[in-house]
Write a protein that holds these residues in place. Structure first.
Motif, mmCIF file in Angstrom:
data_model
loop_
_atom_site.group_PDB
_atom_site.id
_atom_site.type_symbol
_atom_site.label_atom_id
_atom_site.label_comp_id
_atom_site.label_asym_id
_atom_site.label_seq_id
_atom_site.Cartn_x
_atom_site.Cartn_y
_atom_site.Cartn_z
ATOM 1 N N GLY A 1 0.827 -1.205 0.000
ATOM 2 C CA GLY A 1 0.000 0.000 0.000
ATOM 3 C C GLY A 1 0.858 1.250 0.000
ATOM 4 N N VAL B 1 3.225 2.161 2.288
ATOM 5 C CA VAL B 1 3.398 2.710 3.638
ATOM 6 C C VAL B 1 4.520 1.931 4.310
ATOM 7 C CG1 VAL B 1 2.129 3.441 5.686
ATOM 8 C CG2 VAL B 1 0.879 2.593 3.704
ATOM 9 N N TYR C 1 -2.317 0.672 15.753
ATOM 10 C CA TYR C 1 -2.688 1.948 15.117
ATOM 11 C C TYR C 1 -3.011 3.054 16.120
ATOM 12 C CZ TYR C 1 -5.467 5.148 12.178
ATOM 13 O OH TYR C 1 -5.980 6.244 11.533
ATOM 14 N N VAL D 1 0.391 10.509 15.705
ATOM 15 C CA VAL D 1 0.102 10.959 14.348
ATOM 16 C C VAL D 1 1.402 11.310 13.600
ATOM 17 C CG1 VAL D 1 -0.940 12.825 12.996
ATOM 18 C CG2 VAL D 1 -2.253 11.706 14.797
ATOM 19 N N LEU E 1 2.607 8.321 12.037
ATOM 20 C CA LEU E 1 1.790 7.953 10.870
ATOM 21 C C LEU E 1 2.258 8.760 9.660
ATOM 22 C CD1 LEU E 1 -1.921 7.855 12.197
ATOM 23 C CD2 LEU E 1 -0.464 5.917 11.612
ATOM 24 N N VAL E 2 2.490 10.067 9.875
ATOM 25 C CA VAL E 2 2.919 10.929 8.777
ATOM 26 C C VAL E 2 4.257 10.443 8.244
ATOM 27 C CG1 VAL E 2 3.669 13.265 8.167
ATOM 28 C CG2 VAL E 2 1.661 12.937 9.617
ATOM 29 N N ARG F 1 4.364 7.477 5.973
ATOM 30 C CA ARG F 1 3.808 7.641 4.629
ATOM 31 C C ARG F 1 4.555 8.650 3.772
ATOM 32 N NH1 ARG F 1 -2.592 7.996 6.349
ATOM 33 N NH2 ARG F 1 -2.519 6.239 7.789
ATOM 34 N N PHE F 2 5.199 9.642 4.431
ATOM 35 C CA PHE F 2 5.678 10.781 3.661
ATOM 36 C C PHE F 2 6.711 10.409 2.605
ATOM 37 C CE2 PHE F 2 8.328 14.540 2.884
ATOM 38 C CZ PHE F 2 7.362 15.318 2.291
ATOM 39 N N LEU G 1 5.214 8.759 -0.367
ATOM 40 C CA LEU G 1 4.328 9.675 -1.080
ATOM 41 C C LEU G 1 5.152 10.651 -1.914
ATOM 42 C CD1 LEU G 1 1.307 9.831 -1.162
ATOM 43 C CD2 LEU G 1 1.354 11.545 0.634
ATOM 44 N N ILE H 1 -1.682 11.395 -6.889
ATOM 45 C CA ILE H 1 -1.288 11.620 -5.493
ATOM 46 C C ILE H 1 -2.472 11.392 -4.562
ATOM 47 C CG2 ILE H 1 -0.506 13.379 -3.851
ATOM 48 C CD1 ILE H 1 1.313 14.448 -6.033
ATOM 49 N N THR I 1 -2.481 8.661 -1.518
ATOM 50 C CA THR I 1 -2.738 9.020 -0.120
ATOM 51 C C THR I 1 -3.902 8.197 0.429
ATOM 52 O OG1 THR I 1 -2.121 11.245 -0.769
ATOM 53 C CG2 THR I 1 -3.015 10.975 1.431
ATOM 54 N N GLN J 1 -2.762 4.591 1.060
ATOM 55 C CA GLN J 1 -1.933 4.455 2.256
ATOM 56 C C GLN J 1 -2.811 4.370 3.498
ATOM 57 O OE1 GLN J 1 0.706 7.890 1.995
ATOM 58 N NE2 GLN J 1 2.388 6.556 1.358
ATOM 59 N N ALA J 2 -3.771 5.298 3.596
ATOM 60 C CA ALA J 2 -4.647 5.298 4.771
ATOM 61 C C ALA J 2 -5.459 4.006 4.830
ATOM 62 C CB ALA J 2 -5.573 6.506 4.727
ATOM 63 N N ARG K 1 -7.576 11.133 13.408
ATOM 64 C CA ARG K 1 -6.158 10.830 13.155
ATOM 65 C C ARG K 1 -5.825 10.966 11.675
ATOM 66 N NH1 ARG K 1 -2.985 6.958 15.691
ATOM 67 N NH2 ARG K 1 -2.829 7.969 17.681
ATOM 68 N N GLU K 2 -6.732 10.480 10.812
ATOM 69 C CA GLU K 2 -6.459 10.560 9.382
ATOM 70 C C GLU K 2 -6.576 11.997 8.886
ATOM 71 O OE1 GLU K 2 -5.060 8.398 7.549
ATOM 72 O OE2 GLU K 2 -5.108 6.855 9.090
ATOM 73 N N ARG L 1 -5.763 14.661 10.597
ATOM 74 C CA ARG L 1 -4.503 15.329 10.964
ATOM 75 C C ARG L 1 -3.351 14.837 10.085
ATOM 76 N NH1 ARG L 1 -4.125 13.891 17.019
ATOM 77 N NH2 ARG L 1 -2.112 14.942 16.923
ATOM 78 N N THR L 2 -3.307 13.487 9.887
ATOM 79 C CA THR L 2 -2.227 12.930 9.054
ATOM 80 C C THR L 2 -2.309 13.467 7.634
ATOM 81 O OG1 THR L 2 -2.428 10.914 10.359
ATOM 82 C CG2 THR L 2 -1.115 10.778 8.369
ATOM 83 N N MET M 1 -1.304 17.163 7.388
ATOM 84 C CA MET M 1 0.142 17.383 7.477
ATOM 85 C C MET M 1 0.848 16.958 6.179
ATOM 86 S SD MET M 1 0.550 16.273 11.455
ATOM 87 C CE MET M 1 2.333 16.280 11.646
ATOM 88 N N LEU M 2 0.431 15.817 5.626
ATOM 89 C CA LEU M 2 1.008 15.384 4.349
ATOM 90 C C LEU M 2 0.680 16.401 3.262
ATOM 91 C CD1 LEU M 2 0.124 11.571 4.470
ATOM 92 C CD2 LEU M 2 2.420 12.557 4.595
ATOM 93 N N ALA N 1 2.855 19.549 3.401
ATOM 94 C CA ALA N 1 4.194 19.313 2.875
ATOM 95 C C ALA N 1 4.187 19.222 1.346
ATOM 96 C CB ALA N 1 4.780 18.041 3.491
ATOM 97 N N LEU N 2 3.325 18.368 0.814
ATOM 98 C CA LEU N 2 3.289 18.194 -0.640
ATOM 99 C C LEU N 2 2.761 19.447 -1.341
ATOM 100 C CD1 LEU N 2 2.091 14.543 -1.306
ATOM 101 C CD2 LEU N 2 4.394 15.488 -1.390
ATOM 102 N N CYS O 1 -5.110 15.665 -0.355
ATOM 103 C CA CYS O 1 -4.467 14.765 0.613
ATOM 104 C C CYS O 1 -5.337 14.599 1.859
ATOM 105 C CB CYS O 1 -3.088 15.291 1.009
ATOM 106 S SG CYS O 1 -1.865 15.061 -0.282
#
Lengths: 454, 454
Positions: free
Chosen positions: A269, A271, A278, A283, A286-287, A290-291, A294, B331, B335, B338-339, B363-364, B366-367, B370-371, B374-375, B403
């Motif tokens: 997936g 990741v 989980y 968090v 988690l980031v 994946r980052f 990605l 993208i 994303t 991944q989740a 949680r997702e 926030r994740t 944040m992703l 960045a992207l 994202c």
């Protein structure tokens, strides 16, 4: 299912009441409550508590219960806990683990903590643990148990039982008894059950059956998979001269496989594996998991922008072409993922080897072509009906070509990865989608230009 | 790794020489050759032979070896073989299987063959097998063994050993001994090892330890996962009045989990599970395992054509927008995948329950955010540098929004599936990609229109 749900609801309530009491700093209430629980319940609770709370609650456990809970935790959570505990508590716990469990934990700990803990062991235990640590990372040598009861072919069943009885207290597993010759070479194995069923005077030689062996330097996942597949309760681990050095049991195989499965599934997936439950993973972690992937994929995806830019004139000339871009690359990605999923799984299960790459290619070529014919025909009809005949032809042919190429790429990539000793799951589904996206676009525009004569 | 490769090369050579001899119809050569092999080698060969050859080679095996190989095959391959064998051979084989293995096989066979085989059993065996068949599909009742040795709390260790010894020939597992009270309720369990280590007069009551139990109607996967996770060698299976009805052992748990893993992995890649080794699956079956899902996804993907059509004017007004379409939806899809991968795995491992949906969502959120930051920042800079400031703003904001949305959708969808008792893996990665594709396009064009004021 009903029972499982009820149980987990109880756990949720327990956690709420524990965190509540912790919040009010009623530590004696917590201590009373948790020491009434079973190890299995405590494990569930520990897996859902946050880092700090886990350590506080752990210190409130009675000593015996604490050891049982510690043994049940995954090595990563064990390592988290070791960081949070006092040196004294840690040394105690460490001494009581089985040698192979100790190695699992040591693999997770920083070198300074690991060597401190090793120094705290008594001489025999330290030697056994160091022997295991001497085998390469990921080898079955690190995961085997160096404690076992051996029999000789000339032992009688009664002598065998006696040997078992004398070592009951020190040996982890007495149900699987390897039989060795005078050179310590494994010649077979007897189960405790066979020994019990035999006449006292019967010779081990006549009871024993061939047993599965694995070499100490073999990959842990390969041996674990083989053990589990054959439903073997245990296998003998031998050195390169076929001398017995340890046994490896099904429960450890299960542990390794669950770990590897999580890793494979995550990588497929795109990741990095979390390795922690989980809900107790921050968090930020988690980031991080994946980052990187990605970003790599996003950089790969800029290829598509370049391809689109090259064909910008074609797009402007026939603007209807743009409408199908997401559909076509979506279907290409899906076809590629399907092939990659099937082939990666077959590689993991050892159903195919890298050397089967040609067979994989021809099978995926045929499969992709047949899928492409079906979808292409459908695409042709729909695009013809809603747009125009020539648009229909472009869409139909593109689907045929994309499905064929995507299935081949999806099937061949993981096989190549495996051939060059890279985890096939690294050519994850997102990776294959991205690759197929760019290729698919080129195919699309080349076909469109040819047919529409732009 | 080296050893494993050598072994599988040998297997490949064996297969070549066997198929070669079959081709020349040298059946006695084949018979001589295969009857010298170990069951483990034969299994590997059987898993790679084609349908017809498998049946021919099987008939050439000696009777004992034939049974051992049959027991080792997966239920699907067993069922293939039953179809190809004579009625007489089949009845023989069927009689010699353990009751739970019989149920695995029956689940694969057409009803007429199944009932014919059942009729061939003797009364006791038939009753045992029918009892197991009476439990719902997918329940642990179908997978447990109805044969076990029970102890009572008031038995001495010597009496216990005696009971074990008397049933050695008929009972599959004698290492795990459930202790029951006068109402057949499970009050604990003793291991054979404990019994051997105890003094003759010691009471079972003082030896026994709490044991894991599961209800007979519980889902097989849930119980198997629990058994494997806790490293339990066996668990007691009880009816709704907590009376003992069977035991369930780790080797069966491993079998169920391997099966379920293959199913989950396949579904997540949008493929129906093959259930047969890749190379012995006909291409037509590969096509069938993928076509339905691919078609469903393709129909879903037509949504993207409609979205693109709605915004066709926007695209024509600013043609540079089209260049980013594959990148952005790529993208977004990644994303979301991944989740979904992380959350689906956590659900399978029972780390989260459907009721945790809000926690998963936050949680997702926030994740993903944040992703996206960045992207988005990166996308803004690149698009600004190569195109224009306002294009940069559009791309940056779109990435941030996509994202965030994709991570939430990817995390929440499998959780909802699990809540409504659907396999979370059905909301496969391709499914989520397709869903996110359409949503992502809408987000993109809405942002583009607002910023570029088209």
């Amino acid at each position: 299912m009903v029972v499982a749900t009820t149980q987990s609801q109880d756990i949720q309530e327990l956690i709420s009441s524990i965190t509540d009491a912790l919040h009010k700093e009623h530590l004696t209430t917590v201590a009373r409550q948790i020491n009434l629980l079973k190890p299995a319940q405590l494990l569930k609770i520990f897996e859902r508590l946050s880092h700090q709370r886990r350590a506080i609650v752990y210190r409130l456990l009675d000593k015996d219960l604490a050891l049982r809970v510690f043994e049940g935790l995954s090595p990563v959570l064990q390592s988290d806990l070791v960081h949070a505990l006092q040196e004294h508590d840690t040394t105690d716990l460490f001494n009581q683990l089985a040698p192979d469990d100790r190695v699992w934990l040591l693999d997770e700990l920083p070198a300074t903590v690991a060597s401190r803990l090793l120094r705290g062991l008594d001489d025999d235990e330290r030697e056994e643990t160091s022997t295991l640590l001497g085998y390469p990372a990921d080898s079955i040598g690190r995961r085997m148990s160096p404690q076992f009861v051996t029999l000789r072919p000339w032992h009688t069943a009664a002598e065998g039982l006696d040997r078992v009885q004398r070592r009951l207290d020190t040996v982890e597993n007495v149900y699987y008894l390897p039989v060795i010759d005078s050179g310590r070479r494994v010649v077979g194995a007897v189960s405790l059950r066979q020994l019990l069923g035999a006449d006292d005077a019967q010779l081990v030689e006549t009871l024993m059956e061939p047993t599965m062996t694995a070499e100490v330097s073999e990959d842990e996942e390969v041996v674990a998979r083989r053990t589990a597949r054959r439903g073997q309760f245990a296998v003998s681990i031998v050195d390169h001269e076929e001398r017995l050095v340890g046994i490896f049991t099904l429960d450890d195989a299960v542990r390794i496989l669950e770990f590897e499965e999580s890793e494979d599934v995550s990588r497929q997936g795109g990741v990095e594996p979390l390795r922690r439950p989980y809900l107790s993973t921050p968090v930020s972690r988690l980031v991080r998991s994946r980052f990187t992937w990605l970003l790599v994929l996003a950089i790969g995806a800029t290829l598509t922008v370049q391809v689109m830019a090259v064909f910008e004139e074609t797009l402007e000339a026939v603007s209807v072409l743009a409408l199908f871009v997401p559909l076509l690359i979506g279907i290409g990605g899906n076809t590629g993922n399907q092939a990659a999923t099937t082939v990666t799984r077959a590689l993991a299960l050892d159903d195919i080897q890298p050397r089967d790459i040609l067979r994989v290619f021809t099978r995926e070529l045929r499969t992709g072509f047949m899928l492409g014919v079906a979808l292409g025909a459908l695409g042709f009809l729909i695009a013809w009906a809603f747009f125009a005949l020539n648009v229909g032809v472009v869409i139909g042919l593109t689907l045929l070509a994309i499905c064929t190429v995507a299935a081949c790429v999806g099937g061949v990539m993981p096989t190549i990865a495996s051939a060059i000793r890279v985890d096939p799951a690294v050519f994850s589904n997102p990776f294959i989608s991205t690759f197929v996206d760019a290729t698919g676009l080129i195919i699309y525009f080349v076909i469109a230009r040819a047919i529409l004569q732009i």
